[in-house]
Design a protein around this motif. Sequence first.
Motif, PDB file in Angstrom:
ATOM      1  N   GLN A  40       1.155  -1.333  -0.108  1.00 21.69           N
ATOM      2  CA  GLN A  40       0.183  -0.150  -0.108  1.00 21.69           C
ATOM      3  C   GLN A  40       0.740   1.201   0.079  1.00 21.69           C
ATOM      4  N   PHE A  41       1.682   1.567  -0.948  1.00 24.35           N
ATOM      5  CA  PHE A  41       2.338   2.617  -1.272  1.00 24.35           C
ATOM      6  C   PHE A  41       2.753   3.041  -2.591  1.00 24.35           C
ATOM      7  N   GLN A  42       3.296   4.173  -2.953  1.00 24.80           N
ATOM      8  CA  GLN A  42       3.457   4.586  -4.279  1.00 24.80           C
ATOM      9  C   GLN A  42       5.121   4.905  -4.392  1.00 24.80           C
ATOM     10  N   ILE A  43       5.478   4.671  -5.717  1.00 30.52           N
ATOM     11  CA  ILE A  43       6.638   4.789  -6.269  1.00 30.52           C
ATOM     12  C   ILE A  43       6.833   5.374  -7.542  1.00 30.52           C
ATOM     13  N   PRO A  44       7.957   5.845  -7.902  1.00 33.01           N
ATOM     14  CA  PRO A  44       8.086   6.510  -9.052  1.00 33.01           C
ATOM     15  C   PRO A  44       8.007   5.561 -10.353  1.00 33.01           C
ATOM     16  N   HIS A  45       7.882   5.763 -11.312  1.00 34.37           N
ATOM     17  CA  HIS A  45       7.793   4.823 -12.682  1.00 34.37           C
ATOM     18  C   HIS A  45       9.276   4.607 -12.764  1.00 34.37           C
ATOM     19  N   PHE A  46       9.496   3.362 -13.547  1.00 32.40           N
ATOM     20  CA  PHE A  46      10.799   2.819 -13.932  1.00 32.40           C
ATOM     21  C   PHE A  46      11.854   2.816 -12.578  1.00 32.40           C
ATOM     22  N   ILE A  47      11.401   2.437 -11.592  1.00 28.63           N
ATOM     23  CA  ILE A  47      12.358   2.184 -10.441  1.00 28.63           C
ATOM     24  C   ILE A  47      12.667   0.587 -10.631  1.00 28.63           C
ATOM     25  N   LEU A  48      11.584  -0.233 -10.739  1.00 24.54           N
ATOM     26  CA  LEU A  48      11.795  -1.703 -10.525  1.00 24.54           C
ATOM     27  C   LEU A  48      12.368  -2.321 -11.874  1.00 24.54           C
ATOM     28  N   GLN A  49      11.604  -1.998 -13.118  1.00 20.85           N
ATOM     29  CA  GLN A  49      12.102  -2.427 -14.348  1.00 20.85           C
ATOM     30  C   GLN A  49      13.212  -2.558 -14.623  1.00 20.85           C
ATOM     31  N   PRO A  50      14.362  -1.731 -14.492  1.00 22.57           N
ATOM     32  CA  PRO A  50      15.756  -1.911 -14.841  1.00 22.57           C
ATOM     33  C   PRO A  50      16.324  -2.999 -13.917  1.00 22.57           C
ATOM     34  N   LEU A  51      15.821  -3.286 -12.416  1.00 21.16           N
ATOM     35  CA  LEU A  51      16.505  -4.052 -11.745  1.00 21.16           C
ATOM     36  C   LEU A  51      15.914  -5.574 -12.189  1.00 21.16           C
ATOM     37  N   VAL A  52      14.874  -5.582 -12.518  1.00 17.73           N
ATOM     38  CA  VAL A  52      14.097  -6.769 -12.841  1.00 17.73           C
ATOM     39  C   VAL A  52      14.901  -7.348 -14.325  1.00 17.73           C
ATOM     40  N   GLU A  53      14.895  -6.392 -15.102  1.00 14.71           N
ATOM     41  CA  GLU A  53      15.785  -6.594 -16.458  1.00 14.71           C
ATOM     42  C   GLU A  53      16.821  -7.049 -16.180  1.00 14.71           C
ATOM     43  N   ASN A  54      17.726  -6.437 -15.359  1.00 16.42           N
ATOM     44  CA  ASN A  54      19.183  -6.966 -14.970  1.00 16.42           C
ATOM     45  C   ASN A  54      19.227  -8.375 -14.536  1.00 16.42           C
ATOM     46  N   ALA A  55      18.201  -8.534 -13.700  1.00 16.95           N
ATOM     47  CA  ALA A  55      18.136 -10.013 -12.999  1.00 16.95           C
ATOM     48  C   ALA A  55      17.971 -11.053 -13.986  1.00 16.95           C
ATOM     49  N   LYS A  73      31.509  -5.723  -9.182  1.00 14.00           N
ATOM     50  CA  LYS A  73      30.529  -4.744  -8.808  1.00 14.00           C
ATOM     51  C   LYS A  73      30.641  -3.219  -9.203  1.00 14.00           C
ATOM     52  N   ARG A  74      31.927  -2.578  -9.232  1.00 13.75           N
ATOM     53  CA  ARG A  74      31.985  -1.028  -9.562  1.00 13.75           C
ATOM     54  C   ARG A  74      31.312  -0.839 -10.908  1.00 13.75           C
ATOM     55  N   THR A  75      31.485  -1.677 -11.907  1.00 12.47           N
ATOM     56  CA  THR A  75      30.931  -1.739 -13.201  1.00 12.47           C
ATOM     57  C   THR A  75      29.146  -1.858 -13.241  1.00 12.47           C
ATOM     58  N   VAL A  76      28.865  -2.703 -12.455  1.00 12.26           N
ATOM     59  CA  VAL A  76      27.327  -3.010 -12.195  1.00 12.26           C
ATOM     60  C   VAL A  76      26.830  -1.688 -11.691  1.00 12.26           C
ATOM     61  N   ASP A  77      27.392  -1.311 -10.654  1.00 11.79           N
ATOM     62  CA  ASP A  77      27.064  -0.046  -9.804  1.00 11.79           C
ATOM     63  C   ASP A  77      26.981   1.235 -10.816  1.00 11.79           C
ATOM     64  N   SER A  78      27.961   1.381 -11.818  1.00 13.17           N
ATOM     65  CA  SER A  78      27.963   2.560 -12.568  1.00 13.17           C
ATOM     66  C   SER A  78      26.888   2.338 -13.828  1.00 13.17           C
ATOM     67  N   GLY A  79      26.393   1.161 -14.099  1.00  9.46           N
ATOM     68  CA  GLY A  79      25.576   1.079 -15.368  1.00  9.46           C
ATOM     69  C   GLY A  79      24.483   1.938 -15.301  1.00  9.46           C
ATOM     70  N   ILE A  80      23.953   2.455 -16.496  1.00 11.80           N
ATOM     71  CA  ILE A  80      23.052   3.392 -16.789  1.00 11.80           C
ATOM     72  C   ILE A  80      21.568   2.956 -16.055  1.00 11.80           C
ATOM     73  N   GLY A  81      21.195   1.853 -16.049  1.00 12.14           N
ATOM     74  CA  GLY A  81      20.093   1.583 -15.364  1.00 12.14           C
ATOM     75  C   GLY A  81      20.059   1.525 -13.812  1.00 12.14           C
ATOM     76  N   VAL A  82      21.062   1.101 -13.277  1.00 14.25           N
ATOM     77  CA  VAL A  82      21.086   1.171 -11.884  1.00 14.25           C
ATOM     78  C   VAL A  82      21.642   2.597 -11.397  1.00 14.25           C
TER      79      VAL A  82
END
Length: 190
Positions: free
Chosen positions: A86-101, A142-151
């Motif tokens: 029962q909360f709200q979030i901004p658009h496109f917060i989850l999608q890049p993380l799901v896509e990466n997974a 980890k540094r490469t993943v952390d600096s990826g555009i989606g993350v």
Amino acid sequence: MLGQIKPHFIFNALANIKALIYTDPELAENLTIAFTKYLRAYLNALGKEEMIPFREDLDFIDNYIKIEQSRFPGKIHVTYDLFYDQFQIPHFILQPLVENAIKHGLCKKEGPGELRIISYLDGGDICIVIEDDGIGFSQALKRTVDSGIGVENVRKRLAYLLDGSLLLNSEVGRGTRAVIRFKKNDKERR
């Protein structure tokens, strides 16, 4: 956000639907509906900073997952453990993380894999976890993943819009866990 539109995803989805028209027309129809809903939500949200209900974003994510599951049959299994929604979030917060997974974790793994989406309250914080049992990545990467555009976009938008954070943990051969954390606002405290 416009830079994240991936034409190859659109072309792959359409090619998959075209192939399924001959082999599984019912699945092709269902994927056409999922793809249409995905594109409509994506295009309607572009450039907007408004918050949406978490469940609405999950519908968007679910359509994305259905499309990927059709491309990789039997490869991606999904579990939703929603202890608080029962909360709200901004658009496109989850999608890049799901896509990466899916793209970097599960699809590179031998055999099927599990994607879990979890939401819960931790004191005054809302937590959303995206975890997979895919190939994972080393601390050296980890540094490469952390600096990826989606993350990086997720981190910036979480900080700017929710004063929130994203923590990534991964282990080679075991998978990756992304944890989003932000304060529950006064409207959601009721």
